[in-house]
Design a protein around this motif. Structure first.
Motif, PDB file in Angstrom:
ATOM      1  N   HIS A 128      18.034  80.080  -5.007  1.00 18.90           N
ATOM      2  CA  HIS A 128      16.718  79.708  -4.509  1.00 18.90           C
ATOM      3  C   HIS A 128      16.740  78.480  -3.599  1.00 18.90           C
ATOM      4  N   PHE A 129      17.950  78.032  -3.209  1.00 20.19           N
ATOM      5  CA  PHE A 129      18.001  76.808  -2.408  1.00 20.19           C
ATOM      6  C   PHE A 129      19.359  76.734  -1.714  1.00 20.19           C
ATOM      7  N   GLN A 130      19.406  77.240  -0.470  1.00 25.05           N
ATOM      8  CA  GLN A 130      20.686  77.271   0.249  1.00 25.05           C
ATOM      9  C   GLN A 130      20.891  76.058   1.164  1.00 25.05           C
ATOM     10  N   THR A 131      19.821  75.627   1.848  1.00 19.66           N
ATOM     11  CA  THR A 131      19.922  74.524   2.805  1.00 19.66           C
ATOM     12  C   THR A 131      18.884  73.463   2.465  1.00 19.66           C
ATOM     13  N   ALA A 132      19.322  72.223   2.431  1.00 22.72           N
ATOM     14  CA  ALA A 132      18.420  71.098   2.176  1.00 22.72           C
ATOM     15  C   ALA A 132      18.081  70.432   3.503  1.00 22.72           C
ATOM     16  N   ASN A 133      16.826  70.520   3.892  1.00 29.28           N
ATOM     17  CA  ASN A 133      16.312  69.778   5.048  1.00 29.28           C
ATOM     18  C   ASN A 133      15.518  68.604   4.492  1.00 29.28           C
ATOM     19  N   ILE A 134      16.211  67.499   4.304  1.00 29.61           N
ATOM     20  CA  ILE A 134      15.652  66.378   3.547  1.00 29.61           C
ATOM     21  C   ILE A 134      14.770  65.526   4.451  1.00 29.61           C
ATOM     22  N   ALA A 135      13.494  65.440   4.079  1.00 32.85           N
ATOM     23  CA  ALA A 135      12.569  64.559   4.786  1.00 32.85           C
ATOM     24  C   ALA A 135      12.694  63.132   4.289  1.00 32.85           C
ATOM     25  N   GLU A 136      12.891  62.979   2.988  1.00 35.61           N
ATOM     26  CA  GLU A 136      13.063  61.643   2.403  1.00 35.61           C
ATOM     27  C   GLU A 136      13.625  61.768   0.998  1.00 35.61           C
ATOM     28  N   GLU A 137      14.392  60.799   0.642  1.00 30.94           N
ATOM     29  CA  GLU A 137      14.888  60.679  -0.724  1.00 30.94           C
ATOM     30  C   GLU A 137      13.902  59.809  -1.497  1.00 30.94           C
ATOM     31  N   LEU A 138      13.605  60.205  -2.728  1.00 29.98           N
ATOM     32  CA  LEU A 138      12.587  59.516  -3.515  1.00 29.98           C
ATOM     33  C   LEU A 138      13.184  58.621  -4.600  1.00 29.98           C
ATOM     34  N   THR A 139      14.455  58.281  -4.442  1.00 34.11           N
ATOM     35  CA  THR A 139      15.120  57.405  -5.398  1.00 34.11           C
ATOM     36  C   THR A 139      14.453  56.039  -5.420  1.00 34.11           C
ATOM     37  N   GLU A 140      14.150  55.543  -6.615  1.00 31.37           N
ATOM     38  CA  GLU A 140      13.494  54.247  -6.741  1.00 31.37           C
ATOM     39  C   GLU A 140      14.359  53.256  -7.511  1.00 31.37           C
ATOM     40  N   PHE A 141      14.092  51.986  -7.254  1.00 37.10           N
ATOM     41  CA  PHE A 141      14.760  50.870  -7.925  1.00 37.10           C
ATOM     42  C   PHE A 141      13.652  49.894  -8.321  1.00 37.10           C
ATOM     43  N   ASN A 142      13.229  49.975  -9.569  1.00 38.57           N
ATOM     44  CA  ASN A 142      12.100  49.180 -10.049  1.00 38.57           C
ATOM     45  C   ASN A 142      12.654  47.963 -10.788  1.00 38.57           C
ATOM     46  N   ILE A 143      12.755  46.842 -10.080  1.00 43.44           N
ATOM     47  CA  ILE A 143      13.422  45.651 -10.616  1.00 43.44           C
ATOM     48  C   ILE A 143      12.537  45.016 -11.672  1.00 43.44           C
ATOM     49  N   ALA A 144      13.128  44.718 -12.833  1.00 47.80           N
ATOM     50  CA  ALA A 144      12.347  44.391 -14.025  1.00 47.80           C
ATOM     51  C   ALA A 144      11.711  43.012 -13.988  1.00 47.80           C
ATOM     52  N   SER A 145      12.338  42.038 -13.344  1.00 49.14           N
ATOM     53  CA  SER A 145      11.816  40.673 -13.425  1.00 49.14           C
ATOM     54  C   SER A 145      11.839  40.005 -12.064  1.00 49.14           C
ATOM     55  N   GLU A 146      11.174  38.876 -11.980  1.00 53.61           N
ATOM     56  CA  GLU A 146      11.092  38.120 -10.732  1.00 53.61           C
ATOM     57  C   GLU A 146      12.473  37.580 -10.339  1.00 53.61           C
ATOM     58  N   GLY A 147      12.601  37.254  -9.058  1.00 51.26           N
ATOM     59  CA  GLY A 147      13.861  36.694  -8.604  1.00 51.26           C
ATOM     60  C   GLY A 147      13.837  36.421  -7.116  1.00 51.26           C
ATOM     61  N   THR A 148      15.009  36.074  -6.591  1.00 54.49           N
ATOM     62  CA  THR A 148      15.197  35.736  -5.185  1.00 54.49           C
ATOM     63  C   THR A 148      16.063  36.789  -4.529  1.00 54.49           C
ATOM     64  N   ALA A 149      15.701  37.177  -3.301  1.00 52.73           N
ATOM     65  CA  ALA A 149      16.454  38.190  -2.564  1.00 52.73           C
ATOM     66  C   ALA A 149      17.019  37.603  -1.283  1.00 52.73           C
ATOM     67  N   TRP A 150      18.229  38.032  -0.929  1.00 56.08           N
ATOM     68  CA  TRP A 150      18.852  37.731   0.368  1.00 56.08           C
ATOM     69  C   TRP A 150      18.974  39.056   1.106  1.00 56.08           C
ATOM     70  N   TRP A 151      18.356  39.164   2.306  1.00 59.17           N
ATOM     71  CA  TRP A 151      18.250  40.470   2.952  1.00 59.17           C
ATOM     72  C   TRP A 151      18.064  40.323   4.455  1.00 59.17           C
TER      73      TRP A 151
END
Length: 680
Positions: free
Chosen positions: A141-164
């Motif tokens: 039922h699924f031969q080719t994947a035409n991916i519009a977007e990946e829905l993988t999430e990363f829900n960070i549990a606590s506050e913090g500082t980011a370098w980006w």
């Protein structure tokens, strides 16, 4: 040396009714990951460490351009658990041996409708972090994947500082890092580094990026991020036929900054070497006809100021031969640089030299001197033109003994000129693609494979990001993929003193970088000062790892600094061990690295704008051995802010295991130490 045994235990549980997925822990038990489904059948995962949440419930799934989303109405079909432990050897790298010890849980989810699709999430948990990927099996039922977007999430549990740094913008990866609360991140490239309020350090990235689009991290709300794939001209961001696997989504987890740096998570998630013998590549140092073009003294294009002339090439070859440099990089040697080549590249030839550069004569002269040319292929982002010439260009370089090539893709982020979704030698209509979309991932893979056939190593600039594929393709020896040294030539304090000590904990977590250190003159275009002391230029060789390290300055400037040149000549480009012995994210980084080919150790690194005094412990040295420490360090009063940036001090002493050393680092400063065993 006998390797530790491979431990593998496997269990498969075929479930006849809907069931909850399971948990999997790290070998030391500190990290626990849960895979489960919500009441609506939405797959998700969560991560705890030492009993505290690190990643709270985070959804998994996909949207497609031509099919229903894979998002809900799933149930668990199978679970497979296993544990693996082994050690493998790198042909070159920060350390010779890497230990891979992880536990794994593979959960296959099936939809509950009449034409169910299935997908497997494979989770591997190491003491150092986690990695997971999606696996699309062959199914009716699924031969080719035409991916519009990946829905993988990363829900960070606590506050913090980011370098980006921002993703999806014009200048690719070449930005100064922002330091903000997690809640102020917008869309970020990976690796993205985070320090939580309790001191836990995290790094979000991906591993084994093959035939897929690069992943950005888009903050959705609060501290919840979602994967965002680099765009494609086709609409679908990824097109793949089943069966296939996605890249691994990775999170390094540690108590401190050193736990992020001394971490081989992404390497361990890549497949072993597919190329076999790669001894044709030798880790080495090189000089080049480059800094003069960067500063504006010479031109890439032909004319009276042309940099790449036969005469100048021989001058640099002579210097390399006299000072032990294996390679000489020559940029601007080939037809195509005249006019506006930025984001264009339509006129490049990768086999035809300019009239004032005799390629055959120069390579023959280099061979007589025991020096290898480092080839250069700037594409201007035109991969259509490059791919049409790729085989001929690589064959020519192999014939001439050029076994390392620096490639370049200077174009805006969405300005890569392609032809269509399929890789072909010849194609007509121009199509514009993103630097890190699926088409460019395919392109870089092709370059690496063609180069390997001709026993050539590749060092791309303006590249696709590193995701540990150097393990699978060890001729992929370094990349740029960040704001490099050239920015220090284009503006006063161009990259600032904090940039290099931030790279150590962000960009460098992905793999080697060709940062081009060793600019001892400390001035750029129009004599604009650099945000560096002289000692910092030496410390860069230890802080910013690459198996090909450049001494980027003019040869006249290198000759004018004989004591600094002594260190650059001596410092290896290949290591048996590497340890971060002092450092904090964005502030400073001091490494201890052991030469793979001798008993020598080297210690050093870089500092930010804040002067500081460190107590370095030599606990890493061999017991019962005295070492002669030769030291290059910031002299009293040195600072990047004034001409005092040139002040450097030299010292020597005897040290042994258990000793400590007080080291003062200037604002914008650094240090380098060579430790040689003293024969008894």
């Amino acid at each position: 040396m006998k390797l530790p045994r491979l431990l593998v235990t496997a269990m498969a549980a075929m479930l006849s009714a809907p069931a909850l997925a399971g948990t999997v822990s790290s070998p030391d038990g500190r990290i626990v990951v849960t895979l489960d489904v919500t009441g609506e059948g939405v797959p998700y995962y969560s991560v705890e460490r030492d009993g505290k949440p690190v990643i709270t419930d985070s959804n998994l799934g996909f949207n497609f351009t031509d099919d229903d989303p894979m998002r809900r109405n799933f149930t668990v079909q199978t679970q497979i658990s296993r544990e693996s432990e082994h050690r493998w050897e790198q042909p070159w790298g920060e350390r010779q041996f890497v230990v891979d010890h992880h536990k794994e849980l593979a959960v296959t989810y099936a939809e509950t409708d009449e034409t169910p699709r299935t997908i497997t999430v494979r989770m591997r948990v190491f003491d150092e972090g986690i990695g997971f990927r999606y696996e699309f099996p062959e199914q009716p039922h699924f031969q080719t994947a035409n991916i519009a977007e990946e829905l993988t999430e990363f829900n960070i549990a606590s506050e913090g500082t980011a370098w980006w740094i921002p993703a999806g913008d014009w200048n690719r990866y070449e930005y100064i890092y922002s330091k903000t609360p997690i809640r102020e991140v917008s869309v970020a490239h990976t690796p993205m580094t985070i320090r939580l309020e309790d001191g836990t350090h995290l790094s979000f990235h991906e591993a084994a990026l093959v035939d897929y689009s690069g992943m950005w991290l888009r903050r959705m709300d609060g501290q919840r991020f979602r994967a965002s794939l680099a765009p494609s001209s086709r609409g679908a961001k990824v097109v793949r036929d089943a069966p296939f696997d996605t890249p691994w989504r990775t999170i390094r987890i540690g108590d401190d900054a050193a736990d992020l740096v001394e971490n081989d998570l992404e390497l361990n998630l890549n497949e072993p070497n597919k190329l076999g013998d790669v001894s044709y590549f030798e880790p080495n140092k090189y000089i080049g006809i480059w800094w003069g073009m960067i500063r504006g003294d010479w031109s890439w294009a032909q004319g009276e100021n042309h940099g790449a002339t036969t005469e100048r090439a021989k001058q640099y070859i002579d210097f390399a031969a006299e000072n032990g440099f294996r390679g000489v990089l020559i940029e601007g040697w080939n037809v195509g640089w005249d006019g506006n080549w930025f984001g264009n590249g339509r006129d490049y030839s990768f086999t035809q030299a300019y009239p004032d550069f005799d390629l055959e004569e120069v390579t023959s002269y280099a061979a007589e001197k025991g020096v290898h040319l480092v080839g250069h292929h700037e594409t201007g982002g035109n991969i259509q033109v490059y791919e049409a010439q790729l085989e001929d260009a690589m064959a020519m370089n192999q014939r001439l003994g050029i076994d390392v090539i620096k490639t370049g893709y200077v174009a805006d982020a969405g300005g890569i000129i392609s032809c269509n979704a399929d890789i072909k030698d010849e194609c007509g209509e121009e199509i514009f693609e993103w630097h890190d979309g699926q088409r460019m991932v395919q392109h870089h893979q092709r370059v690496i494979e063609v180069a390997a056939k001709h026993k050539i190593a590749i060092n791309p600039h303006e590249p696709i990001k590193d995701t540990g594929l150097r393990r699978t393709y060890p001729n992929w020896v370094a990349r740029e993929g960040a704001r490099g040294q050239e920015y220090n030539a284009w503006a006063k304090f161009g990259s600032g003193p904090d940039h290099a000590p931030t790279l150590v904990y962000t960009r460098m977590l992905s793999g080697p970088m060709d940062y081009t250190p060793g600019v001892l003159g400390l001035v750029g275009d129009n004599d604009m000062p650099m945000a560096s002391t002289k000692a910092k230029q030496l410390g860069l060789y230890l802080a910013i790892y690459s198996p090909i390290q450049m001494a980027a300055d003019f040869v006249e400037s290198l000759e004018a600094h004989p004591k600094e040149l002594e260190f650059i000549r001596a410092v290896p480009a290949d290591w048996a061990e590497s340890k971060l012995i002092a450092g904090e994210v964005g502030d400073y980084a001091i490494f201890a690295r052991k030469d793979r080919n001798s008993a020598d150790w080297y210690v050093g690194g870089v500092n930010d704008a804040t002067e500081r005094t460190l107590e370095l412990a030599f606990d890493f040295l061999e017991p019962d051995t005295d070492y002669r420490a030769t030291i290059w360090k910031d002299a009293e009063g040195a600072t990047y802010l004034t001409d005092a940036r040139h002040k450097i001090a030299y010292d020597s002493k005897t040290v042994k295991r258990g000793d400590t050393m007080s080291l003062w680092l200037a604002p914008g400063g650094g240090a380098a130490i060579r430790l040689e065993p003293i024969a008894k």
